[in-house]
Design an enzyme around this catalytic site. Structure first.
Site, PDB file in Angstrom:
ATOM      1  CD  GLU A 175       3.152  -1.734   6.324  1.00  8.30           C
ATOM      2  OE1 GLU A 175       2.996  -0.564   6.681  1.00  8.30           O
ATOM      3  OE2 GLU A 175       3.307  -2.060   5.117  1.00  8.30           O
TER       4      GLU A 175
ATOM      5  CG  HIS B 269       8.346  -1.667   3.504  1.00  9.13           C
ATOM      6  ND1 HIS B 269       7.540  -2.728   3.828  1.00  9.13           N
ATOM      7  CD2 HIS B 269       7.634  -0.561   3.856  1.00  9.13           C
ATOM      8  CE1 HIS B 269       6.390  -2.282   4.335  1.00  9.13           C
ATOM      9  NE2 HIS B 269       6.431  -0.970   4.379  1.00  9.13           N
TER      10      HIS B 269
ATOM     11  CG  HIS C 143      -0.287  -0.095   2.527  1.00 10.83           C
ATOM     12  ND1 HIS C 143      -0.834  -0.760   3.593  1.00 10.83           N
ATOM     13  CD2 HIS C 143       0.895   0.416   2.961  1.00 10.83           C
ATOM     14  CE1 HIS C 143      -0.013  -0.648   4.637  1.00 10.83           C
ATOM     15  NE2 HIS C 143       1.040   0.061   4.270  1.00 10.83           N
TER      16      HIS C 143
ATOM     17  CG  HIS D  22       0.847   3.914   7.827  1.00 10.11           C
ATOM     18  ND1 HIS D  22      -0.258   3.513   7.107  1.00 10.11           N
ATOM     19  CD2 HIS D  22       1.827   3.022   7.517  1.00 10.11           C
ATOM     20  CE1 HIS D  22       0.044   2.429   6.401  1.00 10.11           C
ATOM     21  NE2 HIS D  22       1.293   2.104   6.634  1.00 10.11           N
TER      22      HIS D  22
HETATM   23  C1  DHB Z   1       6.404   3.351   2.262  1.00  7.88           C
HETATM   24  C2  DHB Z   1       5.771   2.113   2.382  1.00  7.88           C
HETATM   25  C3  DHB Z   1       4.774   1.928   3.309  1.00  7.88           C
HETATM   26  O1  DHB Z   1       4.122   0.743   3.520  1.00  7.88           O
HETATM   27  C4  DHB Z   1       4.348   2.972   4.087  1.00  7.88           C
HETATM   28  O2  DHB Z   1       3.331   2.772   4.940  1.00  7.88           O
HETATM   29  C5  DHB Z   1       4.957   4.220   3.988  1.00  7.88           C
HETATM   30  C6  DHB Z   1       5.998   4.407   3.058  1.00  7.88           C
HETATM   31  C7  DHB Z   1       7.480   3.573   1.248  1.00  7.88           C
HETATM   32  O3  DHB Z   1       7.992   2.609   0.686  1.00  7.88           O
HETATM   33  O4  DHB Z   1       7.832   4.741   1.000  1.00  7.88           O
HETATM   34 FE    FE Z   2       2.648   0.886   5.369  1.00  7.39          FE
END
Ligand code: DHB
Ligand code: FE
Length: 456
Positions: free
Chosen positions: A403, A356, A175, A222
């Site tokens: 996540e 990530h 997302h 978030h």
């Molecule tokens: C990014 C990815 C995420 O899942 C998020 O909540 C905020 C930023 C990103 O890759 O920039």
């Molecule tokens: Fe996220």
């Protein structure tokens, strides 16, 4: 099978459950406004003018004008909220309670001084004709007369549809907020972004061909609706509408989300009875965790073609729920959805991930091998995969890779998990990068067995 709500049969009693709460939402919020002295003054100066500022039904307004707390409760009011109305009129709790009994104030006070109302004659089987042996039919006939059972009768009358809700599929997707920005700013044809959006071309067409009535959308907020003042682990949205939040760049130019309060109230009942202690929310704004998956699956539209039940999972502040807990929640969610007595089609979406890390010297971590093994196992061995500990997510998939635990809620709700059917993988996509993230995406068709479908 309908949920058991036998408590509605207790004589002279209204249990304030999530259905009643949905019915009385504005009435109760109106009552809350009377906690401010200036609002009490305005109400007392011109009751109708003040009530007109609230989206109350005629029946609710009339109940208040009549000072009829029984009627107000039938219209969804709850005594602790209505007490603010009573206090505004200068009434004590004893006066308010007594006003609902058909007794005079003095009679009620005397009854309390004399030891209170007796339980004898006040049980379910005693309705209308206390302390005598009666047949089932006589009990049913007596209950028919009880005005407090209006809610039960209204439900039965409104229910002219046949069949239960079915789960038609699951969608799993990252997302990343930058995906939303790329769409909103018209960058989808730029090579960097085209490579991402190409993976969703199939998905948009599939979604149109398999449009559900409701998407049960599992995501994480978030630090948008929930900051450090409130950190609930699981939040079920039981409200009617959820605007897109301003996360600091201005709200995304996407339509607002329409909820399904009736269905959500049913799911709340079922999950909480199965010991999942949810937080219920009627008003909240939704961030990229929810709106970006909507854009990916439905494209740029004036109104979303489905209702959405948002379901937030805390994955920001530890301790966060385990994969096992989310998987079990998914199984309970299937039971909740399939026991809803309306023939609606439901998809469950799990969002977030894949690998990530958005922080510290290790930011930018991507682990293709781990991500793809996760996708394989999510399809073939979700139970086993759900036992992966938090530490492995952090170490192998980066701090924000956690996540992915949310995906188990959607996966746990598929029929194959408990041997009641099969899944079919209709689409799988993996791409690096989108912003700081590896994008993972999977679509499963849910195929309950004929026997399981007939059982509903
Ligand atoms: C990014 C990815 C995420 O899942 C998020 O909540 C905020 C930023 C990103 O890759 O920039
Ligand atoms: Fe996220």
């Amino acid at each position: 099978m309908a949920l058991d709500k036998e408590y509605r049969k207790v004589p002279g009693t209204t249990i304030f459950d999530s259905e009643q709460s949905a019915k009385g939402y504005h009435l109760n919020q109106f009552c809350m406004s009377l906690m401010k002295a200036e609002n009490r003054e305005r109400f007392l100066a011109d009751e109708d003018a003040y009530m007109d500022e609230w989206p109350l039904t005629d029946a609710q307004k009339q109940a208040l004008r009549d000072r009829d707390l029984n009627a107000a409760m039938r219209e969804g009011g709850n005594i602790y909220f209505l007490a603010k109305f009573g206090a505004t009129l200068g009434l004590s709790f004893q006066q308010m309670a007594g006003s609902m009994t058909g007794m005079t104030e003095q009679e009620y006070r005397d009854m309390m001084v004399g030891g209170g109302r007796s339980i004898a004659g006040n049980r379910i089987a005693d309705v209308a004709v206390p302390e005598v042996e009666r047949t089932e039919a006589e009990i049913a006939a007596a209950q028919e007369q009880d005005p407090m059972l209006d809610a039960v009768r209204a439900d039965a009358a409104a229910d002219d549809s046949v069949g239960n809700a079915t789960i038609t599929g699951a969608v799993f997707t990252s997302h990343v907020p930058a995906i939303g920005a790329a769409l909103d700013l018209g960058k989808t044809e730029e090579p960097y972004w085209k490579a991402v959006f190409d993976g969703y071309e199939f998905s948009k067409a599939w979604e149109q061909d398999n449009l559900p009535d409701v998407v049960f959308l599992v995501y994480n907020d978030h630090a948008t609706a929930f900051d450090l003042s409130l950190i609930p682990t699981f939040v079920l949205g039981t409200g009617a509408a959820y605007p897109a939040a301003d996360e600091g760049y201005g709200p995304r130019p996407v339509p607002g989300i329409e909820g399904d309060p009736d269905f959500a109230a049913h799911v709340a009942h079922s999950l909480i009875r199965d010991d999942f202690d949810l937080t219920l929310v009627n008003e909240m704004e939704v961030d990229h965790g929810l709106t970006v998956p909507m854009s990916l699956m439905f494209g740029q539209v004036d109104t979303w073609p489905v209702k959405v039940i948002p379901f937030h999972v805390n994955v920001v502040q530890y301790p966060v729920p385990s994969g096992e807990r989310c998987f079990k929640l998914g199984k309970a969610l299937r039971k909740a959805i399939e026991s809803y007595e309306k023939p609606i089609k439901v998809q469950i979406w799990g969002t977030g991930g894949m690998s990530h890390q958005l922080q510290g010297p290790r930011a930018g971590l991507i682990n293709r091998e781990w991500d793809n093994a996760f996708l394989d196992r999510l399809i073939e061995d979700p139970e086993g995969l759900s036992h992966v500990p938090h530490l492995e997510y952090v170490e192998e998939a980066g701090s924000e890779g956690i996540e992915l635990v949310m995906w188990f809620i959607a996966r746990g709700a598929m029929s194959d998990v408990e041997g009641d059917g099969e899944i079919e993988v209709v689409h799988r996509f993996y791409h690096v990068p989108a912003s700081n993230t590896a994008v993972g995406h999977l679509i499963l068709n849910n195929k309950p067995s004929a026997a399981a479908a007939a059982k509903e």
